[in-house]
Design an enzyme around this catalytic site. Structure first.
Site, PDB file in Angstrom:
ATOM      1  N   ASP A  30       0.854  -1.191   0.000  1.00 17.57           N
ATOM      2  CA  ASP A  30       0.000   0.000   0.000  1.00 17.57           C
ATOM      3  C   ASP A  30       0.884   1.232   0.000  1.00 17.57           C
ATOM      4  O   ASP A  30       1.948   1.245   0.618  1.00 17.57           O
ATOM      5  CB  ASP A  30      -0.936   0.020   1.208  1.00 17.57           C
ATOM      6  CG  ASP A  30      -2.211   0.814   0.921  1.00 17.57           C
ATOM      7  OD1 ASP A  30      -3.277   0.190   0.773  1.00 17.57           O
ATOM      8  OD2 ASP A  30      -2.118   2.059   0.814  1.00 17.57           O
ATOM      9  N   GLU A 151     -14.225  -8.891  -7.804  1.00 15.33           N
ATOM     10  CA  GLU A 151     -14.445  -9.437  -6.456  1.00 15.33           C
ATOM     11  C   GLU A 151     -15.892  -9.186  -6.027  1.00 15.33           C
ATOM     12  O   GLU A 151     -16.411  -8.106  -6.232  1.00 15.33           O
ATOM     13  CB  GLU A 151     -13.462  -8.769  -5.476  1.00 15.33           C
ATOM     14  CG  GLU A 151     -13.575  -9.281  -4.065  1.00 15.33           C
ATOM     15  CD  GLU A 151     -13.515 -10.811  -3.995  1.00 15.33           C
ATOM     16  OE1 GLU A 151     -12.543 -11.391  -4.492  1.00 15.33           O
ATOM     17  OE2 GLU A 151     -14.463 -11.410  -3.462  1.00 15.33           O
ATOM     18  N   LEU A 153     -17.044 -10.076  -2.752  1.00 17.45           N
ATOM     19  CA  LEU A 153     -17.218 -10.210  -1.298  1.00 17.45           C
ATOM     20  C   LEU A 153     -18.059  -9.060  -0.734  1.00 17.45           C
ATOM     21  O   LEU A 153     -18.137  -7.977  -1.321  1.00 17.45           O
ATOM     22  CB  LEU A 153     -15.858 -10.254  -0.594  1.00 17.45           C
ATOM     23  CG  LEU A 153     -14.905  -9.057  -0.669  1.00 17.45           C
ATOM     24  CD1 LEU A 153     -15.313  -7.924   0.246  1.00 17.45           C
ATOM     25  CD2 LEU A 153     -13.510  -9.513  -0.315  1.00 17.45           C
ATOM     26  N   ASN A 211     -23.895  -5.902  -9.339  1.00 21.75           N
ATOM     27  CA  ASN A 211     -24.199  -4.871  -8.339  1.00 21.75           C
ATOM     28  C   ASN A 211     -25.430  -4.049  -8.725  1.00 21.75           C
ATOM     29  O   ASN A 211     -26.253  -3.707  -7.870  1.00 21.75           O
ATOM     30  CB  ASN A 211     -22.999  -3.944  -8.133  1.00 21.75           C
ATOM     31  CG  ASN A 211     -22.022  -4.522  -7.121  1.00 21.75           C
ATOM     32  OD1 ASN A 211     -22.230  -5.623  -6.614  1.00 21.75           O
ATOM     33  ND2 ASN A 211     -20.958  -3.801  -6.827  1.00 21.75           N
ATOM     34  N   PHE A 252     -31.751  -9.756  -0.560  1.00 20.51           N
ATOM     35  CA  PHE A 252     -31.831  -8.356  -1.023  1.00 20.51           C
ATOM     36  C   PHE A 252     -33.274  -7.895  -1.203  1.00 20.51           C
ATOM     37  O   PHE A 252     -33.575  -7.099  -2.069  1.00 20.51           O
ATOM     38  CB  PHE A 252     -30.999  -8.141  -2.298  1.00 20.51           C
ATOM     39  CG  PHE A 252     -29.524  -8.122  -2.000  1.00 20.51           C
ATOM     40  CD1 PHE A 252     -28.837  -6.932  -1.896  1.00 20.51           C
ATOM     41  CD2 PHE A 252     -28.835  -9.304  -1.772  1.00 20.51           C
ATOM     42  CE1 PHE A 252     -27.494  -6.912  -1.561  1.00 20.51           C
ATOM     43  CE2 PHE A 252     -27.496  -9.303  -1.437  1.00 20.51           C
ATOM     44  CZ  PHE A 252     -26.820  -8.098  -1.330  1.00 20.51           C
ATOM     45  N   CYS A 263     -19.779   0.464  -2.585  1.00 23.41           N
ATOM     46  CA  CYS A 263     -19.880  -0.135  -3.922  1.00 23.41           C
ATOM     47  C   CYS A 263     -21.153   0.229  -4.685  1.00 23.41           C
ATOM     48  O   CYS A 263     -21.070   0.815  -5.765  1.00 23.41           O
ATOM     49  CB  CYS A 263     -19.768  -1.653  -3.810  1.00 23.41           C
ATOM     50  SG  CYS A 263     -18.142  -2.185  -3.284  1.00 23.41           S
TER      51      CYS A 263
HETATM   52  N1  LIG Z   1     -15.298  -2.768  -0.309  1.00 24.22           N
HETATM   53  C1  LIG Z   1     -16.004  -3.734  -0.857  1.00 24.22           C
HETATM   54  O1  LIG Z   1     -16.894  -4.338  -0.220  1.00 24.22           O
HETATM   55  C2  LIG Z   1     -15.724  -4.176  -2.270  1.00 24.22           C
HETATM   56  C3  LIG Z   1     -16.275  -5.377  -2.751  1.00 24.22           C
HETATM   57  C4  LIG Z   1     -15.988  -5.772  -4.044  1.00 24.22           C
HETATM   58  C5  LIG Z   1     -15.203  -4.971  -4.861  1.00 24.22           C
HETATM   59  N2  LIG Z   1     -14.714  -3.793  -4.389  1.00 24.22           N
HETATM   60  C6  LIG Z   1     -13.845  -3.001  -5.248  1.00 24.22           C
HETATM   61  O2  LIG Z   1     -12.496  -3.231  -4.865  1.00 24.22           O
HETATM   62  C7  LIG Z   1     -11.713  -2.048  -5.050  1.00 24.22           C
HETATM   63  C8  LIG Z   1     -11.038  -1.666  -3.736  1.00 24.22           C
HETATM   64  O3  LIG Z   1     -12.052  -1.357  -2.806  1.00 24.22           O
HETATM   65  P1  LIG Z   1     -11.736  -1.121  -1.264  1.00 24.22           P
HETATM   66  O4  LIG Z   1     -13.038  -0.899  -0.588  1.00 24.22           O
HETATM   67  O5  LIG Z   1     -10.822  -2.192  -0.794  1.00 24.22           O
HETATM   68  O6  LIG Z   1     -10.905   0.261  -1.380  1.00 24.22           O
HETATM   69  P2  LIG Z   1     -10.118   1.044  -0.221  1.00 24.22           P
HETATM   70  O7  LIG Z   1     -10.276   2.464  -0.564  1.00 24.22           O
HETATM   71  O8  LIG Z   1     -10.561   0.536   1.106  1.00 24.22           O
HETATM   72  O9  LIG Z   1      -8.597   0.599  -0.408  1.00 24.22           O
HETATM   73  C9  LIG Z   1      -7.812   0.933  -1.498  1.00 24.22           C
HETATM   74  C10 LIG Z   1      -6.361   0.942  -1.034  1.00 24.22           C
HETATM   75  O10 LIG Z   1      -5.513   1.047  -2.184  1.00 24.22           O
HETATM   76  C11 LIG Z   1      -4.398   1.856  -1.817  1.00 24.22           C
HETATM   77  N3  LIG Z   1      -3.740   2.351  -3.043  1.00 24.22           N
HETATM   78  C12 LIG Z   1      -4.223   3.217  -3.951  1.00 24.22           C
HETATM   79  N4  LIG Z   1      -3.323   3.393  -4.952  1.00 24.22           N
HETATM   80  C13 LIG Z   1      -2.256   2.618  -4.662  1.00 24.22           C
HETATM   81  C14 LIG Z   1      -1.023   2.352  -5.304  1.00 24.22           C
HETATM   82  N5  LIG Z   1      -0.688   2.922  -6.465  1.00 24.22           N
HETATM   83  N6  LIG Z   1      -0.154   1.502  -4.722  1.00 24.22           N
HETATM   84  C15 LIG Z   1      -0.460   0.919  -3.533  1.00 24.22           C
HETATM   85  N7  LIG Z   1      -1.621   1.114  -2.899  1.00 24.22           N
HETATM   86  C16 LIG Z   1      -2.517   1.947  -3.448  1.00 24.22           C
HETATM   87  C17 LIG Z   1      -4.997   2.923  -0.937  1.00 24.22           C
HETATM   88  O11 LIG Z   1      -4.014   3.551  -0.116  1.00 24.22           O
HETATM   89  C18 LIG Z   1      -6.007   2.109  -0.120  1.00 24.22           C
HETATM   90  O12 LIG Z   1      -5.433   1.603   1.071  1.00 24.22           O
HETATM   91  C19 LIG Z   1     -12.677  -0.992  -5.576  1.00 24.22           C
HETATM   92  O13 LIG Z   1     -12.615  -0.975  -6.976  1.00 24.22           O
HETATM   93  C20 LIG Z   1     -14.037  -1.493  -5.123  1.00 24.22           C
HETATM   94  O14 LIG Z   1     -15.081  -1.058  -5.946  1.00 24.22           O
HETATM   95  C21 LIG Z   1     -14.938  -3.387  -3.101  1.00 24.22           C
END
Ligand SMILES: NC(=O)c1ccc[n+]([C@@H]2O[C@H](COP(=O)([O-])OP(=O)(O)OC[C@H]3O[C@@H](n4cnc5c(N)ncnc54)[C@H](O)[C@@H]3O)[C@@H](O)[C@H]2O)c1
Length: 455
Positions: A30, A151, A153, A211, A252, A263
């Protein structure tokens, strides 16, 4: 297999920890060095049930590591996952892909040997093509392939969902890449999780379509709930009645204050924008977005209805702030527009959430944050259940009633039954039931006198 996970948010950290648990060697990267320091100190930067134990085990067994040094992690990996955020772009609602493209550029610079770059972030159709173009342009010499592996989840049940997925989607036309991606998930398909192999663009669209469909289902039942209130029907019975039909399914179909979270709202917006760009209007989804946006704020009217539409000077206790239980995520939580609307109507707001208080403090102003549910309801004129945390399902109702100035409950998650609430002396409103008391509440001089305790 050596795996690098770029981004250690809700998805990256859960995926990294689970993949390490499958037996692979995972380095989570990260760019937020405070997150990496916390993780290296054994602290989990977000709340997700079971995650702390899984991370601790992975680290103890030497299969899970955390770093800000992306280049080294990528250089050593056969599979590099991109799990960075794709929020709504300010101003136009398209997915903001700047984090994905930045990650792609950094990955490109570090590639060594055949590497499969796997996009786990939710990205609009065609993003994989652009990631491939970016890497190819920067590293014409590199041996790599780009795969889409969306993903599915859910926060709050993320580890279970990752380990017991309904399906794994692998989108690529490259056979070598397909094998590497499948190898990551081998322990799962040995357990019969179906893998859907498809092309990259189709995989990208599957995620958005899933979604958008779920968001539509929620919005559908919410509108049916509104009709139930007008015509004297019960939405929970309607949901059961239609959900027992296998073609519809029961999930749902819980009426409530509208969907939020990290999301659904942003993915819905992004899909509508993608469709508009391709001259394919998505009328259903546009309606879902509008209906859901207006709903959250409109929930405040349920509260004001209990006071003949006048909330000025009233104190409202809000139980539950996160967008759903078992997460500390406040992104687009319905509690935010609801609380703002209550404040606009002149109410004072007290609030409590079991784990989301720190995040909530950044999203809300002029709210008195409380130590627990009973502290929160003290001297309140109304209590509103916004998030159905387990601990709000079995409140000591007599204690709540005696602590409140007026025993008014607005239950936006249909946690309680109206008969029960009446028995306990509450004026009760819920979602989608005419049997609940939606009428004007006439407050007694002191609620406590009603319950027989001294005032
Ligand atoms: N949160 C959910 O329930 C969920 C479920 C399915 C899919 N998604 C998708 O997954 C993706 C991530 O979601 P999230 O909720 O985990 O996001 P988040 O914002 O919680 O985490 C993203 C992380 O990526 C890091 N980051 C950004 N650019 C970076 C880089 N160049 N190098 C290293 N680290 C970097 C950020 O610092 C942050 O910690 C999104 O596209 C989201 O739509 C999320």
């Amino acid at each position: 297999m050596r795996v690098a996970m770029i981004g250690t948010g809700y998805v990256g950290l859960v995926s990294g920890a689970c993949i390490a648990d499958f037996g692979h060697q995972v380095t989570c990267v990260d760019k937020d060095s405070s997150k990496i320091s916390a993780l290296n100190a054994g602290k989990i930067p977000m709340f997700e049930p079971g995650l702390a134990d899984l991370v601790r085990d992975g680290v103890a067994q030497g299969r899970l590591a955390f770093t800000s040094a992306l280049a080294q992690a990528v250089r050593e990996a056969e599979a590099v996952f991109i799990a960075v955020g794709t929020p709504s772009r300010r101003g136009d609602g398209h997915a903001d892909l700047s984090y994905v493209y930045e990650a792609a550029r950094e990955i490109a610079a570090a590639l060594a040997g055949f590497t499969v770059v796997i996009t786990k972030s939710t990205v609009p159709v065609g993003t994989g093509d652009e990631v491939e173009r970016i890497i190819r342009e920067l590293r014409p010499d590199a041996d790599f392939a780009v795969v889409s592996n969306p993903e599915f989840l859910r926060e709050g049940a993320a580890i279970h969902d990752f380990k017991h997925p309904d399906r794994i989607v692998i989108g690529t036309d490259d056979e070598r890449a397909s094998k590497v991606a499948a190898e990551v998930y081998r322990p799962l398909y040995l357990n019969q999780a179906p893998i859907l192999y498809t092309d990259r663009r189709t995989a990208e669209l599957i995620k958005y379509a899933a979604n958008a469909f779920l968001a539509t289902k929620i919005t559908f039942i919410n509108e049916i709930a509104d009709l139930c209130e007008r015509v004297g029907a019960d939405v929970q019975q309607v949901a059961r009645g239609i959900g027992l039909d296998n073609r519809i399914g029961s999930k749902f179909l819980h009426a409530g204050p509208g969907f939020g979270g990290s999301c659904f709202p942003k993915d819905l917006r992004a899909l509508i924008k993608t469709a508009q760009d391709h001259d394919v209007p998505m009328r259903i989804l546009e309606a879902v977005e509008i209906a859901n946006d207006t709903r959250k704020r409109a929930m405040a009217r349920k509260v004001s209805a209990a006071f003949a539409g006048v909330l000025r000077g009233k104190t409202v206790a809000v139980l539950g702030l996160t967008f759903k239980p078992n997460t500390d995520d406040m992104r687009e939580a319905p509690s935010i527009p609801l609380i703002t609307a209550l404040q606009d109507m002149g109410a004072k707001v007290r609030a409590y959430d079991p784990v989301g208080m720190e995040q909530a403090k950044q999203a809300l102003t002029n709210v008195a944050f409380c130590l627990g549910p009973y502290d929160c309801v003290e001297e309140a004129d109304a209590v509103v259940i916004v998030t159905e945390w387990e601990q709000f399902r079995a409140l000591d109702l007599e204690r709540v009633r005696d602590l409140m100035a007026c025993p008014v409950m607005v239950d936006l998650r249909n946690v309680y039954s109206s008969a029960d609430m009446k028995k306990h002396g509450f004026s009760y409103a819920c979602v989608g039931s005419a049997s609940a008391d939606q009428s004007v509440y006439v407050p007694p001089i002191r609620a406590r006198t009603m319950s027989g305790t001294s005032s």
